[in-house]
Design an enzyme around this catalytic site. Structure first.
Site: not given
Ligand code: TRH
Length: 378
Positions: A16, A193, A270-274
């Site tokens: 988020d 996850y 995983r998720g959305e942004d990565s």
């Molecule tokens: O952290 P997430 O599991 O976020 C999720 C998703 O957004 C999902 O849709 C939502 O419902 C849930 O949260 C509550 O995975 P995501 O989306 O990949 O986000 C990880 C963020 O962390 C992304 O912006 C990249 C960042 N990141 C770093 O900045 N440094 C790191 O070392 C890593 C591993 C990730």
């Protein structure tokens, strides 16, 4: 120039704030907008961006005003109000929105999905049940009929320059206290996850035909990996298991994490942004969607796979689909699907580059969002 309030509630992960921060930065630095980002958890934000001081109620970074969204928050609504992923706006703020003329454009920025129904829902209005306000659903997506994807300008050039520059790559690996992997080593980043398929995957990597180095940013998965290998894996150390070396690195800042994705041969995300950033990294990936009860995340995975593999050579398609499927369903069979990918490696790498270039076709989310809001403010 318009004023924007972007509300971000950090649920239990980083996606988020990752998305809201990316969007805020781009609106401010590229589109010249006046952006206020209201975040309820500055400590999580700090992990992605060390300039953020969790103790400060208000601060300005990259031209964005960052406010701690707590009970004491009292602000006058901006012209454009973004609710990141259904973050529930304070009641008093909503009432103030009715007093602003014209009423602010109110957007619910939704989660990304490759499913076809998104096109029909993108941009739909939802009038408030009792107040003279309308909320619009804005869906990121992969086609021009959706809100597109977040892509800052200059991204492709920065990525290509980094990937082609051995000195930049070597400096990056050294910044993680790691020796640059040589050409014979397959480098993999792992961000996932809890996944019951992990032991089988680790085993497959440990007997892989090439040496594998797996880089794991700090997180819960380190506990699982330690359990699998029977030794503690903590940030700053690594372990060897057959042909596999696992290195735990700190949770990286957002832009450093991008570099990790650019530097590795293969990324588990995983998720959305990565997930989006791994696609933009132009490297092959495996995605684990945010797990939902009853397997509701599986249709999301298959909808993406359908698009992702559409232009992939038919000979490689089943292997890619089987690997995604095994990882998503947490199948102990994953090892054989990992091995099956081996003969398609070059094809997958070429496909990842083409896919990254094709991602722009759905449009640039920040630009589309700004246009969408401007049209409703006129
Ligand atoms: O952290 P997430 O599991 O976020 C999720 C998703 O957004 C999902 O849709 C939502 O419902 C849930 O949260 C509550 O995975 P995501 O989306 O990949 O986000 C990880 C963020 O962390 C992304 O912006 C990249 C960042 N990141 C770093 O900045 N440094 C790191 O070392 C890593 C591993 C990730």
């Amino acid at each position: 120039m318009r004023t924007w309030d972007i509300f971000c509630s950090v649920v239990d992960n980083f996606g988020d704030i990752g998305v809201c921060w990316r969007l805020s930065r781009q609106l401010s630095s590229e589109l010249g907008q006046s952006v206020r980002l209201l975040v309820d958890d500055l400590a999580s934000f700090h992990r992605l961006c060390s300039d953020v001081d969790p103790a400060r109620q208000s601060q300005r970074i990259c031209g964005v005003e960052i406010r701690h969204w707590n009970r004491a928050l009292e602000v006058q609504p901006a012209e454009i109000v973004i609710e990141g992923f259904g973050a529930r706006l304070p009641d008093a703020y909503i009432i103030s929105m009715t007093m602003r003329q014209p009423h602010p454009v109110w957007i619910n920025l939704e989660y990304l999905s490759a499913e076809p129904w998104v096109e029909g829902c993108h941009g739909l209005p939802s009038p408030h049940t009792s107040l003279p306000l309308v909320k619009y659903f804005f869906f990121p997506g992969f086609t021009s009929a959706t809100g597109g994807l977040l892509m800052e300008s200059g991204l492709t050039q920065a990525r290509d320059a980094f990937q082609r520059d051995p000195a930049a790559l070597a400096a990056f690996w050294r910044s993680l206290d790691l020796a640059p992997p040589d050409d014979k080593v397959l480098s993999i980043s792992l961000f996932c996850y809890d996944n019951c398929a992990l032991p089988a995957l680790v085993e497959a990597w440990s007997i892989h035909s090439r040496s594998v180095v797996c880089i794991v940013p700090d997180g819960k998965v380190l506990g699982h990996l330690s359990h699998i290998v029977g030794r503690p894996i903590v940030v700053g150390n690594g372990i060897k298991l057959g042909r596999l070396a696992i290195y735990a690195v700190p949770f990286l800042e957002l832009d450093q994490y991008d570099r990790l994705l650019w530097a590795c041969d293969f990324n588990f995300v995983r998720g959305e942004d990565s997930f989006v950033r791994a696609q933009l990294a132009a490297r092959p990936l495996v995605w684990q969607a945010y797990p939902q009860s009853g397997g509701a995340h599986l249709p999301k995975t298959f909808a993406f796979l359908q698009r992702y593999t559409d232009a992939l050579d038919a000979s490689a398609r089943p292997a890619v689909c089987a690997l995604f499927d095994a990882w998503s369903r947490e199948s102990a069979d994953i090892g054989k699907h990992w091995s099956a990918l081996r003969s398609h490696r070059e094809m997958l790498a070429a496909h990842a580059s083409k896919w990254a270039a094709h991602l722009g076709c759905g449009g640039n989310l920040a630009v589309k969002l700004a246009e969408f809001c401007e049209n409703r403010l006129k």
